[in-house]
Design an enzyme around this catalytic site. Structure first.
Site, short mmCIF file in Angstrom:
data_model
loop_
_atom_site.label_atom_id
_atom_site.label_comp_id
_atom_site.label_asym_id
_atom_site.label_seq_id
_atom_site.Cartn_x
_atom_site.Cartn_y
_atom_site.Cartn_z
N CYS A 364 66.12 29.61 51.18
CA CYS A 364 65.75 29.76 49.87
C CYS A 364 66.81 29.72 48.43
O CYS A 364 66.48 29.30 47.37
CB CYS A 364 64.65 31.09 49.79
SG CYS A 364 63.81 31.06 50.80
N VAL A 365 68.29 30.42 49.07
CA VAL A 365 68.65 30.69 47.48
C VAL A 365 69.49 29.19 47.34
O VAL A 365 70.80 29.10 47.15
CB VAL A 365 69.55 31.69 47.27
CG1 VAL A 365 67.84 33.19 47.60
CG2 VAL A 365 70.67 31.53 48.66
#
Length: 372
Positions: A364-365
């Protein structure tokens, strides 16, 4: 214990008014991405990368007292990825010094691309290659997961990264996020209806219209849809927390315990069932593999919104960056599965429990920039 039905829920209250303003600017005047889609395609994620893009969180209005722990996890991920490929961290000027201090000299911190938060998978550009040395980028018109969080800066991140890299940039004809779409690099996508066929992203658009826009943006011809879980986490159930493409015709699904009966457990079982039957865009049968998830009664975190997703791993050059959660048996089994799937890569397992309380993980990052 079953997984709570409110992953990343504590983020929702941050800055709805500003988010609405950004939505108004990002849903007008889309430049069509389809013109290049016949040539350019988003590759599968195990290709070689030029670099990884990340973003430094610094908002107490979003993270509150959790901010310092989340920053520590972001720095750990960045330092680990930087062992294998260059990492560029986008940071606001006021927090750049802290980002440099915590990330170390192996990570390049820049201040020319302001950010609201750390979810570069969703706010960043989707890079495409043409197989002949060409590279471009598509923006998915990030709107704070349906106007749930302030995103005035993040709405501009995709275009600004593309400009920094110096590649052509266009906007897709839909609103979405990188974590909402998985691609096999050979024409097949998978996604949840709950994230994309949703009036908080794409009001007035039919599933068929959204599918056409996705295929144009990604250079694909087929979408495998899952129902997903609507309205119970900020992403409306991103596919990359549960199902991932390994290669054309090969997918991996994180499975719940047999005793888990919550909405996410039912969703995972449906995803596995659907992936066990279709063919890919090129006519290949789909080979769906299982990755056993942890027992939530045995993980370190007791946070109700915690996301314990081994499937949310990140592939970088020569390594797989994944997480461990404290269920030692499941952690070891997940490591063994990833080592079997990627025998030529180093398997790194990190404690990112602070980030997990925000309902996200390593994939996600991070946002990969593939080599052209």
């Amino acid at each position: 214990m079953t997984r709570a039905l409110n992953r990343r829920g504590f983020l929702v209250a941050a800055g709805v008014t500003a988010a609405g303003a950004a939505l108004a600017t990002t849903t007008q005047g889309f430049a069509r991405a389809s013109a290049a889609a016949g040539t350019f395609r988003v590759p599968v994620e195990d290709v070689r990368h030029t670099r990884t893009w990340m973003a430094w969180p610094d908002s107490t209005s979003i993270w509150g007292g959790k901010l310092s722990g989340v920053q520590a996890d972001i720095a750990l991920i960045a330092r680990t990825v930087a062992k294998y490929e260059p990492v560029v961290m986008c940071a606001n000027p006021g927090s750049a010094a802290k980002a440099r201090s915590m990330c170390g000299s192996s990570v390049t911190v820049i201040t020319s691309i302001p950010v609201d938060d750390c979810w570069t998978r969703d706010s960043g550009p989707v890079f495409r290659t043409d197989g002949a040395g060409g590279l471009d980028a598509v923006g998915l018109n990030f709107n704070g997961w349906g106007n749930k969080q302030a995103h005035a800066k993040d709405a501009l991140v995709a275009g600004r990264i593309a400009a920094w890299v110096g590649v052509p940039f266009s906007r897709a004809d839909l609103v979405g996020e990188g974590g909402a779409v998985e691609q096999d690099g050979a024409g097949t996508l998978m996604a949840t209806r709950s994230s994309l066929v949703n009036r908080n992203r794409n009001p007035g658009m039919s599933e068929r219209q959204i599918e056409a826009a996705m295929c144009a943006a990604y250079g694909a011809s087929k979408v495998i849809w899952f129902d997903g879980v609507r309205g119970q986490d900020i992403t409306d159930d991103h596919v990359d927390a549960t199902s991932r493409f390994l290669a054309p015709g090969e997918a991996l699904v994180q499975m719940p315990l047999a005793t888990d009966t919550d909405a996410y457990a039912r969703d995972a079982r449906q995803q596995y069932s659907i992936l066990s039957t279709p063919t890919t865009a090129t006519g290949l049968p789909m080979d769906a593999m299982r990755l056993q998830g942890p027992d939530y009664d045995r993980i370190r975190s007791t946070n109700r919104d915690f996301l314990a997703s081994y499937a949310n791993f990140y592939l970088c050059n020569d390594a797989v960056i994944s997480a461990h959660f404290g269920d030692t048996k499941a952690d070891a089994a997940a490591r063994a599965t990833l080592a079997r799937l990627y025998p030529d890569r180093v398997i790194e397992q990190l404690d990112i429990d602070r980030l997990g309380t925000g309902g996200g993980g390593i994939h996600c990052v991070t946002q990969q920039q593939p080599a052209a």
